[in-house]
Design a protein around this motif. Structure first.
Motif, mmCIF file in Angstrom:
data_model
loop_
_atom_site.group_PDB
_atom_site.id
_atom_site.type_symbol
_atom_site.label_atom_id
_atom_site.label_comp_id
_atom_site.label_asym_id
_atom_site.label_seq_id
_atom_site.Cartn_x
_atom_site.Cartn_y
_atom_site.Cartn_z
ATOM 1 N N THR A 34 24.179 52.821 86.254
ATOM 2 C CA THR A 34 23.107 51.847 86.489
ATOM 3 C C THR A 34 22.368 51.696 85.158
ATOM 4 N N PRO A 55 19.856 49.630 81.966
ATOM 5 C CA PRO A 55 19.815 48.390 81.174
ATOM 6 C C PRO A 55 21.157 47.999 80.546
ATOM 7 N N ALA A 65 24.194 48.630 81.755
ATOM 8 C CA ALA A 65 25.035 48.121 82.850
ATOM 9 C C ALA A 65 24.587 46.716 83.265
ATOM 10 N N ARG A 66 23.288 46.419 83.106
ATOM 11 C CA ARG A 66 22.777 45.089 83.490
ATOM 12 C C ARG A 66 22.855 44.084 82.345
ATOM 13 N N ASP A 103 20.959 44.155 79.689
ATOM 14 C CA ASP A 103 19.561 43.848 79.359
ATOM 15 C C ASP A 103 19.265 44.196 77.889
ATOM 16 N N ALA A 111 30.446 49.857 80.990
ATOM 17 C CA ALA A 111 29.835 48.662 81.591
ATOM 18 C C ALA A 111 30.634 47.384 81.297
ATOM 19 N N LYS A 137 31.603 44.501 83.686
ATOM 20 C CA LYS A 137 30.503 43.771 84.365
ATOM 21 C C LYS A 137 29.824 42.761 83.443
ATOM 22 N N LEU A 138 30.122 42.805 82.127
ATOM 23 C CA LEU A 138 29.355 42.003 81.164
ATOM 24 C C LEU A 138 30.150 40.821 80.632
ATOM 25 N N ARG A 164 26.770 38.915 76.167
ATOM 26 C CA ARG A 164 25.902 40.099 76.358
ATOM 27 C C ARG A 164 26.534 41.340 75.734
#
Ligand SMILES: NC(=O)c1ccc[n+]([C@@H]2O[C@H](COP(=O)([O-])OP(=O)(O)OC[C@H]3O[C@@H](n4cnc5c(N)ncnc54)[C@H](OP(=O)(O)O)[C@@H]3O)[C@@H](O)[C@H]2O)c1
Length: 288
Positions: free
Chosen positions: A229, A231, A233-234, A236, A269, A272-273, A277
């Motif tokens: 989980t 930043p 992984a998101r 950000d 990650a 997922k990106l 990003r």
């Protein structure tokens, strides 16, 4: 009952010997350490055994554990071979994760049976280990007959044994070191950041315990990728940039650690990106 002598009886040696004494697996005979005071303390902890201060005082035993630090094992094997005390079919073993039983080769001139058994367990706190050793995995390699003699003693104190090829031991041990020792270093880094953020050590430890336990459970019950989980992984970028800037102001070594582990995190990650990003984060996390 087989007799056991121990050359080098520190954190690991005294814990195993205590458990073996309690479960009547070995008759613990002589303990030789660098310092005789330390050997006396080991006997006290084990509740059995006799501390000896000099090599000349040693007597034969059915089994010898060379439980000194890795760098001393080969020299102790050489010294033991020179005493002529090791008889045909006596077992000599060590517990290093990084070395094979071939490090005991000075003893192979005779017909001693040589092996290594590495407990995947951290013996940092002896009393904790007495309670929690059962269930630990132990990686075995070496002479088949030596292992057949040693395995029952490990089984009796709750160890789960597995076989390892001696050629694979350095990588296998690096894996254990990263998960155990580097986790300690990572907790230390995290505690330092919390302290700089005004959160006291006691409070920070309480805060970390559920977070780390939950993360470990998620990670090992599914997979690191699914457990990830945060930043990176998101994707950000702004959050990662702010954290990195704060760390660079506080301690550049911590900033480097954040970047190094961040690059591994970014690899996890990646699926997922989107490319944009991913590239932006990679630029932040690559060394300057
Ligand atoms: N600690 C762990 O969590 C762990 C886990 C798995 C495997 N192992 C393995 O277990 C072995 C021992 O590790 P440890 O953590 O128990 O080490 P440790 O606590 O540092 O103990 C080493 C002991 O060996 C003695 N020693 C060192 N050199 C000696 C020499 N030349 N002659 C006689 N005695 C000597 C020391 O004596 P003094 O006390 O007098 O200095 C000390 O009692 C290593 O092979 C290690 O890789 C350790």
């Amino acid at each position: 009952m087989q007799t056991l002598n121990i050359l080098g009886c520190g954190k690991l040696g005294r814990t195993l010997a205590h458990l073996w004494h309690r479960s009547r697996q070995f008759d613990i005979r002589q303990i030789l350490n660098r310092h005789s005071e330390s050997a006396h303390k080991a006997c006290e902890f084990i509740g059995s055994g006799r501390a000896v201060g000099q090599w000349q005082q040693l007597q034969p035993a059915d089994v010898w554990l060379i439980g000194a630090n890795d760098g001393s094992i080969s020299e102790l094997a050489r010294q033991l071979a020179e005493t002529g005390l090791v008889r045909q079919d006596d077992v000599v073993f060590h517990c290093s994760g990084a070395l094979g039983s071939n490090v005991l080769s000075p003893l192979s001139q005779g017909t001693a049976l040589l092996a290594s058994i590495h407990p995947v367990h951290s013996f940092a706190c002896a009393n904790n280990s007495l309670t929690h050793f059962a269930g630990s995995y132990c990686a075995c390699e070496g002479n088949t007959e030596a292992l057949a003699r040693l395995r029952p003693a490990f089984d009796a104190i709750g160890a789960r044994t597995l076989d390892i090829d001696s050629h694979n031991k350095p990588l296998y041990h690096a894996a254990s070191v990263m998960a155990c020792n580097y986790l300690v270093a990572l907790m230390d880094a995290s505690l330092e950041c919390f302290e700089s953020a005004g959160i006291e050590a006691d409070q920070a430890s309480k805060l970390l315990l559920p977070l780390v336990s939950q993360t470990l459970t998620n990670c090992l019950s599914s997979s690191p990728r699914e457990a990830l989980t945060g930043p990176i992984a998101r994707g950000d970028h702004a959050t990662v940039a702010r954290q990195l800037e704060a760390l660079q102001r506080h301690n550049t070594h911590l900033a480097e650690l954040y970047q190094t582990l961040g690059r591994r995190t970014l690899t996890l990650a990646r699926p997922k990106l989107d490319d944009e990003r991913h590239t932006a984060l990679k630029q932040l996390l690559d060394p300057l």
